[in-house]
Design an enzyme around this catalytic site. Structure first.
Site, mmCIF file in Angstrom:
data_model
loop_
_atom_site.group_PDB
_atom_site.id
_atom_site.type_symbol
_atom_site.label_atom_id
_atom_site.label_comp_id
_atom_site.label_asym_id
_atom_site.label_seq_id
_atom_site.Cartn_x
_atom_site.Cartn_y
_atom_site.Cartn_z
ATOM 1 N N HIS A 58 21.982 -14.828 -20.330
ATOM 2 C CA HIS A 58 22.886 -15.797 -21.117
ATOM 3 C C HIS A 58 23.860 -14.963 -21.831
ATOM 4 C CE1 HIS A 58 23.967 -20.304 -22.162
ATOM 5 N NE2 HIS A 58 24.586 -19.116 -22.934
ATOM 6 N N LEU A 61 30.945 -13.263 -22.017
ATOM 7 C CA LEU A 61 31.673 -11.212 -22.171
ATOM 8 C C LEU A 61 33.454 -11.796 -22.600
ATOM 9 C CD1 LEU A 61 29.993 -9.815 -19.531
ATOM 10 C CD2 LEU A 61 29.695 -9.738 -21.890
ATOM 11 N N ASN A 92 32.831 -20.284 -19.062
ATOM 12 C CA ASN A 92 34.061 -21.031 -20.366
ATOM 13 C C ASN A 92 35.128 -19.737 -20.916
ATOM 14 O OD1 ASN A 92 31.975 -19.881 -21.737
ATOM 15 N ND2 ASN A 92 31.903 -21.118 -22.691
ATOM 16 N N HIS A 177 23.717 -27.080 -20.148
ATOM 17 C CA HIS A 177 23.792 -26.989 -21.364
ATOM 18 C C HIS A 177 23.564 -28.756 -22.215
ATOM 19 C CE1 HIS A 177 26.212 -26.247 -25.247
ATOM 20 N NE2 HIS A 177 26.826 -27.996 -24.913
ATOM 21 N N ASN A 276 25.534 -23.785 -31.420
ATOM 22 C CA ASN A 276 25.013 -24.937 -30.283
ATOM 23 C C ASN A 276 24.781 -24.327 -29.120
ATOM 24 O OD1 ASN A 276 25.915 -27.918 -29.939
ATOM 25 N ND2 ASN A 276 27.810 -27.399 -29.054
ATOM 26 N N ASP A 303 22.360 -15.928 -25.644
ATOM 27 C CA ASP A 303 23.975 -16.257 -26.001
ATOM 28 C C ASP A 303 24.477 -15.767 -26.132
ATOM 29 O OD1 ASP A 303 25.732 -18.546 -25.551
ATOM 30 O OD2 ASP A 303 23.901 -20.187 -26.622
ATOM 31 N N HIS A 307 32.759 -13.923 -31.815
ATOM 32 C CA HIS A 307 34.338 -15.160 -32.635
ATOM 33 C C HIS A 307 34.719 -14.044 -33.281
ATOM 34 C CE1 HIS A 307 33.234 -18.394 -30.354
ATOM 35 N NE2 HIS A 307 32.513 -18.662 -31.010
ATOM 36 N N PHE A 321 31.465 -22.747 -32.569
ATOM 37 C CA PHE A 321 29.430 -22.083 -32.882
ATOM 38 C C PHE A 321 29.204 -20.610 -31.771
ATOM 39 C CE2 PHE A 321 30.395 -26.885 -32.636
ATOM 40 C CZ PHE A 321 29.286 -27.560 -33.606
ATOM 41 N N GLY A 322 28.666 -20.413 -31.718
ATOM 42 C CA GLY A 322 28.357 -19.234 -31.831
ATOM 43 C C GLY A 322 27.705 -17.977 -32.946
#
Ligand code: DOR
Length: 423
Positions: A58, A61, A92, A177, A276, A303, A307, A321-322
Site C-alpha cells: 500500500h 507514488l 489515486n 478504503h 486517514n 500507506d 505531500h 491527510f497522509g
C-alpha cells in the site's frame, strides 16, 4: 552475474528458517549450489541479517500528476532505502489509474525509472467516483495486482457488490478504503477528548467500522476476496477476526503509525500527524498488536502518502491527510513489535514478505527458497541512527517520526540480484 552473501543470519518465514549460512545468487535468482566462478561478487554477511525483500502492498507514488510530492523514481529510491523491494502503488493519481493505458504507463515508467518492482493497483470505479465500474478485466490484462478506490470509499452498496462480483470473476483482491463519509465528513482527526480539546472536527471509529461491516457482508454474499486497508480501530480488528472465523474471504493490513501513535500527538497541531484513517487511542493500538499476533491482521504496509511542505504547512483543517512511511517501516516494526516482545522477528517479517506475496499471488517473491527471484534485504541489527529530515530520500518529508532514534538499519537492498541500495 554471481553473488555470494557469506555467513549471514538468514531469516525466512516461508521456510521457518533462522540459520547462519551463505546465500548464492545467479542470474538474478537464488540458487543453492555453491558457485565456482572466479568473477563471483562476495558480500560479507557477518553480524547482519538477510530477509526476503520487503513487499509493501500500500503506497502512493503520485505519478502521474503529482510529481512535486513524489515520482516513481524518487519513491522507489526511498522504498529501496527502507529495504522494500516490491511496492504496490495506489491509483489515486492525477488522472486516476482507471484504464489500461495508464496501467501501461506506470509499468513502463517503473521499468525505465524505478529501481525496485512496482505493481500497479487499478481503480474499481471510473474516475474513482464510485458510480460506474472501471473496466476491471482490461485493468487485469494490463497488469494490475488488485483493485481499489483507495483514498475514497465506494458509498453505493450496489456498486460495491458489482465491484466485488467483477473482482471475483477476474481473480483479483479488492482493497477497501473503509470510510463512511457521512460519518467522517469534515473530520480531520479521531473523534474524542483530544478533538474536543483542540476544537477540531472528529472522525468517529464507527466511520471505519460501519463500512468494514458492510464490506464483510458483501464479501460473504459474493464470495470475493476482500482486503481491508489500513485498519486503525479495535472494533475493526474484532469485525475482521469474526469474519475470518466464519470462513469469509477477508484479509487485512495495518500500518506502523496505527500501532505506534495515539491521537495525543495531534495536540501540537502537527499536520504530519494528520492521516486517514486518523490516529486513534491506546486501546486501539493494543487491539491492533493483538490482531497482528493472532493472525487477524495479515500484513504490515506503509500507506506511504507523500505531500509537499507547502501543502502540509497549513492549518490542521486544511492540510492533506497522509504520512510518508517507506523509510521507517522496518524500524517501527522492530522497535514497537519485535523489541517489545509482541512478535518474533520471523512473525514480523512474515507480515511484510511471505503473507503479502501469498495473499496477492506474487509468484517467486516473498521467500528465499531456491529458484525465487533474488529480492533480498540486509539489516544491521546493531546500527543506531537518528531519522532526520536531512536523510529522508523521499521527495516529501511529512513524517511524525522525524527526530526519532532507531536501533537496526537496512544496509543493503537487492532486487533481482542487483544491489539497488547500500550504505
Ligand atoms: O492519509 C491518507 N492519505 N489516507 C488515504 O487513504 C489516502 C492518502 C493519500 O493519498 O494521501
Amino acid at each position: 552475474m554471481q553473488v555470494c552473501i557469506k555467513n549471514i543470519r538468514v531469516i525466512d518465514p516461508s521456510q521457518n528458517k533462522d540459520v547462519i549460512e551463505n546465500i548464492f545468487i545467479k542470474d538474478g535468482n537464488i540458487v543453492t549450489a555453491p558457485l565456482t566462478n572466479n568473477s563471483m561478487k562476495i558480500i560479507n554477511g557477518k553480524d547482519k541479517i538477510a530477509i526476503p525483500g520487503l513487499i509493501d502492498i500500500h503506497s502512493h507514488l503520485r505519478e502521474p500528476g503529482q510529481e512535486s510530492k513524489e515520482t516513481i523514481c524518487s519513491g522507489t529510491k526511498s522504498a529501496a532505502s527502507g529495504g522494500i523491494t516490491t511496492v504496490f502503488c495506489m491509483p489515486n493519481t492525477e488522472p486516476v489509474i482507471d484504464n489500461a493505458q495508464l496501467v501501461e504507463f506506470i509499468i513502463f515508467k517503473a521499468k525505465t525509472e524505478g529501481i525496485i518492482n512496482v505493481f500497479p493497483i487499478g481503480c474499481a470505479t471510473k474516475g474513482s467516483k464510485g458510480t460506474l465500474l472501471a473496466d476491471i478485466g482490461m485493468l487485469k490484462q494490463a497488469g494490475v495486482v488488485a483493485i481499489s478506490d483507495d483514498g475514497l470509499p465506494i458509498n453505493n452498496s450496489m456498486i460495491m457488490r458489482c465491484v466485488l462480483e467483477y473482482t471475483k470473476m477476474f481473480d483479483l483482491p479488492f482493497i477497501s478504503h473503509s470510510e463512511n463519509t457521512d460519518l467522517s465528513k469534515h473530520g480531520v482527526m479521531n473523534e474524542g477528548i483530544n478533538s474536543t480539546i483542540l476544537g477540531l472536527r472528529g472522525i468517529p471509529k464507527q466511520a471505519e467500522e460501519v463500512m468494514i461491516s458492510r464490506d464483510i457482508m458483501l464479501a460473504q454474499l459474493t464470495g470475493s476476496h476482500l482486503h481491508v486497508a489500513h485498519v486503525s480501530t479495535a472494533g475493526a480488528v474484532d469485525l475482521i477476526r469474526n469474519a475470518k472465523k466464519q470462513g469469509i474471504n477477508v484479509t487485512a493490513e495495518t500500518c506502523p503509525h496505527y500501532f505506534t501513535l495515539t491521537d495525543d500527538v495531534v495536540r501540537l497541531y502537527d499536520t504530519n500527524t494528520k492521516v486517514n484513517p486518523p490516529l486513534r487511542n491506546k486501546e486501539d493500538i493494543e487491539a491492533i498488536k493483538y490482531g497482528l499476533l493472532d493472525g487477524t491482521i495479515d500484513c504490515i504496509c506503509t500507506d506511504h502518502a507523500p505531500h509537499t511542505k507547502d501543502e502540509k504547512n497549513k492549518e490542521f483543517d486544511l492540510a492533506p491527510f497522509g504520512i510518508i512511511g517507506f523509510e521507517t517501516l522496518l524500524n517501527l516494526v522492530l522497535s514497537e513489535l519485535v523489541y517489545t516482545g509482541i512478535l518474533s522477528l520471523t512473525q514480523a517479517i512474515s507480515k511484510m514478505t511471505y503473507n503479502p506475496a501469498k495473499i496477492f499471488n506474487l509468484k517467486g517473491r516473498g521467500s528465499l527458497i531456491q529458484g525465487n527471484v533474488a529480492d533480498i534485504t540486509i539489516i544491521d541489527p546493531n546500527y543506531i541512527y537518528k531519522f532526520n529530515e536531512d536523510n529522508i530520500i523521499s521527495k516529501s518529508k511529512n513524517s511524525p517520526f522525524i527526530g526519532k532514534t532507531f536501533k537496526g538499519k537496512v544496509v543493503m537492498t537487492i532486487v533481482s540480484g542487483r544491489i539497488v541500495y547500500h550504505i
